[in-house]
Structure formats: C-alpha cells, structure tokens
Design an enzyme around this catalytic site. Sequence first.
Site, PDB file in Angstrom:
ATOM      1  N   HIS A  52       0.576  -1.045   0.017  1.00 58.79           N
ATOM      2  CA  HIS A  52       0.085  -0.022   0.072  1.00 58.79           C
ATOM      3  C   HIS A  52       0.793   1.300  -0.208  1.00 58.79           C
ATOM      4  CE1 HIS A  52      -4.045   1.816   1.511  1.00 58.79           C
ATOM      5  NE2 HIS A  52      -3.392   2.693   0.872  1.00 58.79           N
ATOM      6  N   LEU A  55       2.536   6.498  -4.904  1.00 57.62           N
ATOM      7  CA  LEU A  55       3.753   7.205  -5.682  1.00 57.62           C
ATOM      8  C   LEU A  55       3.347   8.270  -6.385  1.00 57.62           C
ATOM      9  CD1 LEU A  55       5.742   3.984  -6.835  1.00 57.62           C
ATOM     10  CD2 LEU A  55       6.014   5.221  -5.018  1.00 57.62           C
ATOM     11  N   ASN A  86      -4.790   5.895  -7.266  1.00 58.23           N
ATOM     12  CA  ASN A  86      -5.501   7.113  -7.290  1.00 58.23           C
ATOM     13  C   ASN A  86      -4.507   8.064  -7.712  1.00 58.23           C
ATOM     14  OD1 ASN A  86      -3.934   6.681  -4.817  1.00 58.23           O
ATOM     15  ND2 ASN A  86      -5.290   8.374  -3.398  1.00 58.23           N
ATOM     16  N   ASP A 146      -8.695   2.643  -3.119  1.00 57.49           N
ATOM     17  CA  ASP A 146      -8.040   3.200  -1.874  1.00 57.49           C
ATOM     18  C   ASP A 146      -8.074   4.840  -2.266  1.00 57.49           C
ATOM     19  OD1 ASP A 146      -6.998   3.241   0.821  1.00 57.49           O
ATOM     20  OD2 ASP A 146      -5.248   4.325  -0.457  1.00 57.49           O
ATOM     21  N   HIS A 173     -10.752  -0.054   0.910  1.00 58.94           N
ATOM     22  CA  HIS A 173     -10.885   0.939   1.750  1.00 58.94           C
ATOM     23  C   HIS A 173     -12.418   1.106   2.262  1.00 58.94           C
ATOM     24  CE1 HIS A 173      -9.880   5.286   2.614  1.00 58.94           C
ATOM     25  NE2 HIS A 173     -11.118   5.290   2.905  1.00 58.94           N
ATOM     26  N   HIS A 226      -5.582  -0.594   5.782  1.00 65.71           N
ATOM     27  CA  HIS A 226      -5.512  -0.055   6.960  1.00 65.71           C
ATOM     28  C   HIS A 226      -6.650  -0.236   7.933  1.00 65.71           C
ATOM     29  CE1 HIS A 226      -8.181   2.430   4.516  1.00 65.71           C
ATOM     30  NE2 HIS A 226      -7.084   2.901   3.889  1.00 65.71           N
ATOM     31  N   ASN A 277      -6.428   9.099   6.926  1.00 67.64           N
ATOM     32  CA  ASN A 277      -7.670   8.312   6.665  1.00 67.64           C
ATOM     33  C   ASN A 277      -7.197   6.917   6.674  1.00 67.64           C
ATOM     34  OD1 ASN A 277      -9.856   7.146   5.616  1.00 67.64           O
ATOM     35  ND2 ASN A 277     -10.247   8.458   4.068  1.00 67.64           N
ATOM     36  N   ASP A 304       0.631   2.696   3.877  1.00 64.94           N
ATOM     37  CA  ASP A 304      -0.082   3.667   3.418  1.00 64.94           C
ATOM     38  C   ASP A 304       0.665   5.016   3.041  1.00 64.94           C
ATOM     39  OD1 ASP A 304      -2.225   5.111   2.387  1.00 64.94           O
ATOM     40  OD2 ASP A 304      -3.352   5.151   4.284  1.00 64.94           O
ATOM     41  N   HIS A 308       2.328  14.336   0.655  1.00 63.45           N
ATOM     42  CA  HIS A 308       1.730  15.636   0.250  1.00 63.45           C
ATOM     43  C   HIS A 308       2.781  16.710   0.249  1.00 63.45           C
ATOM     44  CE1 HIS A 308      -2.237  13.829   0.050  1.00 63.45           C
ATOM     45  NE2 HIS A 308      -2.118  13.398   1.462  1.00 63.45           N
TER      46      HIS A 308
END
Length: 429
Positions: A52, A55, A86, A146, A173, A226, A277, A304, A308
């Site tokens: 998980h 990238l 995503n 996810d 998810h 998760h 999350n 996970d 950012h």
Amino acid sequence: MMIIKNVRILGGEPVSIRIADGVIAEVAPGMDAPEAIDGAGAIALPGLVDLHTHLREPGREDAETVRTGTQSAARGGYTAVHAMANTSPVADTAGVVEQVWRLGREHALCDVHPVGAVTVGLEGRQLAELGAMADSAARVRVFSDDGKCVDDAVLMRRALEYVKAFDGVVAQHAQEPRLTSGAQMNEGVVSGRLGLAGWPAVAEEAIIARDCLLAAHVGSRLHVCHVSTAGSVEIIRWAKSKGWNVTAEVTPHHLLLTDDLVEESPVGAYNPIYKVNPPLRTRADVEALRAALADGTIDIVATDHAPHPVEDKETEWSAAALGMVGLETALSVVQEAMVETGLLDWAGVAQRMSALPARIGRLPGQGRPLEAGEPANIMLYDPTARTEVDPSAFASKSRNTPYEGMTLPGRVVATFLRGRPTVLEGKLV
C-alpha cells in the site's frame, strides 16, 4: 560475486551470505573476501514488501514520483511496493498501469507493482478494466479504489466475482461515506472537546462486515486496507474463524499514535500532520491492533505512504490533505510498537512485512527466505541504533511525517535488490 559477512539472519547467529548472479549462492559462517560488506551487528531480513504505497505519478509529481518514492522505499529496506491507483489519470486501464509499471522498470530502486482501480475514475459507478489490467504487461493482481470506498454492494460483489478468474484480490478502503460525511477525526472524547466532526468506528466496521460476507458468498479474496479499530479486529477474527479468504493490514502509525495527539501534540492542537484516513484512534484501539498483528488476525503491516506537498498540509485542519509519509520510518515504528514490547520477534516481523505481503500480492520473487537458491532481496538493519527523525533528510519529495523530532529505534544499513545494492551505510547508491 558479493559477500555480506557477520550478519544475523532474523536475529540468529552471525553468518556470511554469498551472492552471485542476483541469487543467494551460499549461507555459511566464516566466508570472507577483500571487498566483503561487513554487516557486523546487523540483522538480515528479506527485503520488505509494501502492499500500500502512493507514488503519485502520474499527475502529482509535486508530491512524489516513482523515482523518489522508490528511493524512499529503498531507504526503508523495501525491495517491492504496490503503487495505488489514485493517480491522475486514475490507474483504471491497461494503458495507465503499464505506464506506471514501465516507470518502475526505468527509474525505480525497487520493484513497482501497480494496483488497478476497482471502478472507473474511482467513482464507484462502473467496474474498471479489471481483466485488461490483469492481462497487461503490469500483470495486475491487486485492485483497490483506496482513498474511496466501493460502497455499492452490488459493484463490490461483481468485482469480487471478476477477480477470481485470475486469482486477483480486491483491497477495500472500508469507509461508509454517509457515516463519515464532513468527518474530521475519530469520533470520541477528543473530537467532542475540540469541536471537530467525528469519524465513527462503525463506518469502517460496517463495510468490513458486509465485504467479508460478500467474499464468502462468492468464494473470492478480500483484503482489508488500513484496519484501525478494535471492532474491525473482531469482525476479521470472526471471518477468519469461518475459513473465509480474508486478509488485512495495519499501518505503522495506527500501531503507535492515538487521537490524543490532535489535541496535545508538541506544537499544540489541530496540527494537520495528524490528519489521516482512517483517523488516528484511541489507545484501546492501538492495543487491539497490536494484539491482532501479533496473533495473525491482521496479516501484514502496510505503510499507506501518502506524500503531500507542504502547502497541502500546512493549512487549517479542515482544508488539509489526509495522509502521512511512512516508508522510511516503518520498520523503526514496528520495532518500537511490536518488537520492543515483546509482541513480535524478527522472524515475525519478516513474515508480516515481507513474506505475507508478497504472498497476498502474488509476487513469487519477493518475501523469500534468506537461503541458498533464493533471490538476493535482502535488507540489513541495526536494531541498536537510535535516530531522531529529520524529515529534511528523507528521500521522499514530501515531508509530512508525524514523527519529526521523535527518537525511534533502529536504522536501515543496506538494501539489496536481486544482489544489487540500492542502499549502503544508510545512503542511496
């Protein structure tokens, strides 16, 4: 040929490992050579596998790229990662997953295995090209929306039925969107004091219960992303007691951090570095997750890793992005939460961070024991080191770690991908 000497496989007695043509040729005490790599004091583990990882490429190269993300992975001891879907465009077609796969082959410091989206555009309305992605050069076997939940039960059933044809797995998810609309943090005493909209545990638990029943009904593989609550643990334990094909993961941060930090962090309340999350939960949830990982109810640790850029995290709480980076600190956090508490030994860590993730992701060349004839995917780790976390030293393009300034145990000394060093003396090669 290469020799790594004086290493302790899974924490055992010191031996040397001889590598030739990307394969472990021999494991024996006393082997040496003039240019041997001295791993004195280090534990040797199979290269870690993350099921998980975000990238971000294509589309959010300001946050991470395949190159920087896999550099971060190598620094954390990983030799394989699964890149979540995503991205922008979403990895919902054979073309996009092949693009990510090729970027991995060209630029990565570890193996990159794309995860395909379950639904077109992650919108939860129509199944994506699951079969085409499975048949593509990327050979996708893990599918996940996810970041969003496949909340439509009919679509989820169809996805579970579809992936059976090629031994795929749907990684859910678990988040009932109507129960978490506007939610900001774990629903509880702290959210009440801070005046932040609560994120109830039942929003996760209800989806997990439904999907375990669906997976059993169609005879397919379900993986729960998760896991974060004690109630979720009990549902998964019940499903496994039935013999259903359900696996689950927990993140390092859910094994260590609690929702109290949103109120009482070292830099004050409402620090968005703790916005994630699913949200950080209570101490009771953390203890339940640790126990579940120890007894096998939760199968694996998955990072996970959610990078950012600074402007997406250093803002008011309600507007801040969800997520934390985790590849470079994962093993240290697991050592702190699981090894130093006596819940796992190093063989148990290797199983939950290498062998089982590789098995769930259907990666036959990863997660293998460190024995003659096996691929030389190896990481060396010094468990006696103590390191203050400095995000400015990360290989990742992003710095959104909740551990900044904390002193964590352990240090990755070296990582080898099929015998090729990607990290030596803690530095990228």
